[in-house]
Enzyme design. Structure first.
Site, short mmCIF file in Angstrom:
data_model
loop_
_atom_site.label_atom_id
_atom_site.label_comp_id
_atom_site.label_asym_id
_atom_site.label_seq_id
_atom_site.Cartn_x
_atom_site.Cartn_y
_atom_site.Cartn_z
CG HIS A 52 83.97 32.07 49.14
ND1 HIS A 52 82.60 32.18 49.19
CD2 HIS A 52 84.35 32.71 48.01
CE1 HIS A 52 82.18 32.86 48.14
NE2 HIS A 52 83.22 33.20 47.40
CD GLU A 53 87.89 34.52 46.95
OE1 GLU A 53 88.28 34.29 45.79
OE2 GLU A 53 86.83 35.13 47.20
CG HIS B 280 85.78 31.32 43.57
ND1 HIS B 280 84.59 31.09 42.94
CD2 HIS B 280 85.52 32.22 44.55
CE1 HIS B 280 83.64 31.83 43.54
NE2 HIS B 280 84.19 32.52 44.52
CG ASP C 139 81.44 34.49 43.85
OD1 ASP C 139 82.41 34.92 43.19
OD2 ASP C 139 81.53 34.06 45.01
ZN ZN Z 1 83.40 34.14 45.60
#
Ligand code: ZN
Length: 373
Positions: free
Chosen positions: A74-75, A78, A176
């Site tokens: 997930h990170e 980004h 987010d």
């Molecule tokens: Zn996030």
């Protein structure tokens, strides 16, 4: 105190683990090992399988690690997009509340921020979808032990990745979803105002989350505190960034610095200070900068030892330097990163001035009072 350590690098980004992660890994291991919770047909733990407790714990640990790999992905979502836009990532840290990407500077362009913010939850939802397909596959393989284990693993990961994806879309800045909201607001107003509005909405959500958590889930209260504090800090950091914008080091530095020699005793230095009244002095030896000494350093040595102690014994040898044309924002970030309150402004080998933390704070205050008048 240093609480995180680096475990490796992915696409050039240092991956760090905070020690608080170990706590949550242990907790997850226990919960996954013993839980027998069934939600919407997903079996969220190995508690109901006909295996011994040690094996349940081993599988629980394996599943916890897999889950945190999903958080890391997930990170990385980004971080990857941020890097593609040309911005720098200092690292990704996994800690008790999940993961966080240390983005050196968030792009101000609303469309960029929106894409960066939204890609993390999308990765989680995508992972949820993939594990859901695996879950269906294992479900069709019958009820012997190995497919059962696969069924629990894929089902749990499908369930929690979808939760993670949707939870992160809640518009509670700095989560987010809150960044998406700020980007949307920033289209119609300036960035500072958009941040303030998003941070206030984030705080309202945090309070609501805490109240809800009080009745249903204690964990939510902790996350609420994290969101509340995060919203305040980010709003403040943005204010600072905006206040220092367009300013350069040379606009804020203290000029006319006085130099001292490393061979001066602290007693002589005390006399020197009385006539010069600065708080810090670069130390020069044969025209070369060898350190910096501040008035505060005098207090580290007892009065009766000051005759026999030299500046070279107490000066700070690690000196942070900057150039007069560096942006004030960059200088500010460097000081934070190095936990250093002073920088010496150099033009090649020549010392031009000193930039201190208080110079920066003063500039920020000036900007803010002007705005409030
Ligand atoms: Zn996030």
């Amino acid at each position: 105190m240093k609480t995180s350590f680096q475990i490796g690098k992915i696409i050039g980004i240092p991956i760090k683990i905070d020690i608080s992660l170990l706590l949550i890994l242990a907790l997850f291991t226990y919960v996954f090992a013993t839980d027998n919770l069934v939600i919407y047909g997903f079996v969220l733990g190995f508690g109901g399988l006909a295996i011994s407790l040690p094996w349940q714990l081993v599988l629980g640990a394996f599943l916890s690690v897999l889950f945190f790999i999903c958080v890391l992905l997930h990170e990385l979502g980004h971080s990857y997009v941020t890097q593609r836009y040309g911005y720098k990532i200092n690292g990704i840290t996994l800690f008790i509340f999940g993961g966080v990407s240390q983005i050196e500077e968030m792009p101000r362009e609303p469309r960029m921020e929106l894409t960066i913010a939204v890609v993390g939850p999308l990765v989680s939802l995508l992972l949820g979808g993939i594990f859901y397909v695996l879950y269906l596959l294992f479900a069709s393989l019958g009820s012997s032990l190995v497919p059962q284990i696969g069924f629990v693993i894929s089902g749990t990961l499908a369930f929690y990745n979808v939760i993670l994806g949707f939870f992160n879309l809640i518009p509670a800045f700095p989560i987010d979803g809150g960044r998406v909201l700020r980007a949307a607001i920033a289209r119609t107003t300036d960035y500072g105002r958009a941040t303030r509005i998003a941070a206030n909405i984030g705080k309202v959500f945090a309070i609501a989350m805490a109240v809800f958590g009080f009745f249903y889930n204690f964990w939510l209260i902790l996350i609420a505190v994290f969101v509340y504090v995060g919203a305040s800090q980010e709003a403040q950091a943005t204010e600072i960034q905006i206040a220092l914008e367009d300013l350069k080091v040379k606009d804020l530095m203290t000029q006319h610095v006085e130099f001292v020699s490393p061979d001066l005793t602290l007693h002589q230095f005390t006399d020197f200070i009385h006539t010069h009244k600065h708080t810090s002095y670069p130390v020069l030896e044969h025209e070369t900068l060898v350190g910096i000494i501040t008035v505060m350093d005098l207090h580290t040595v007892q009065k009766n030892n000051q005759e026999s102690t030299f500046i070279r014994d107490v000066m700070h040898k690690e000196v942070l330097t900057t150039s007069p044309d560096e942006s004030a924002n960059n200088a500010f970030k460097k000081m934070i990163r190095h936990t250093n309150e002073r920088m010496i402004v150099m033009d090649h080998d020549k010392v031009l001035g000193i930039l201190s933390w208080s110079d920066l704070l003063h500039a920020i205050q000036m900007k803010q009072t002007r705005k409030n008048i």
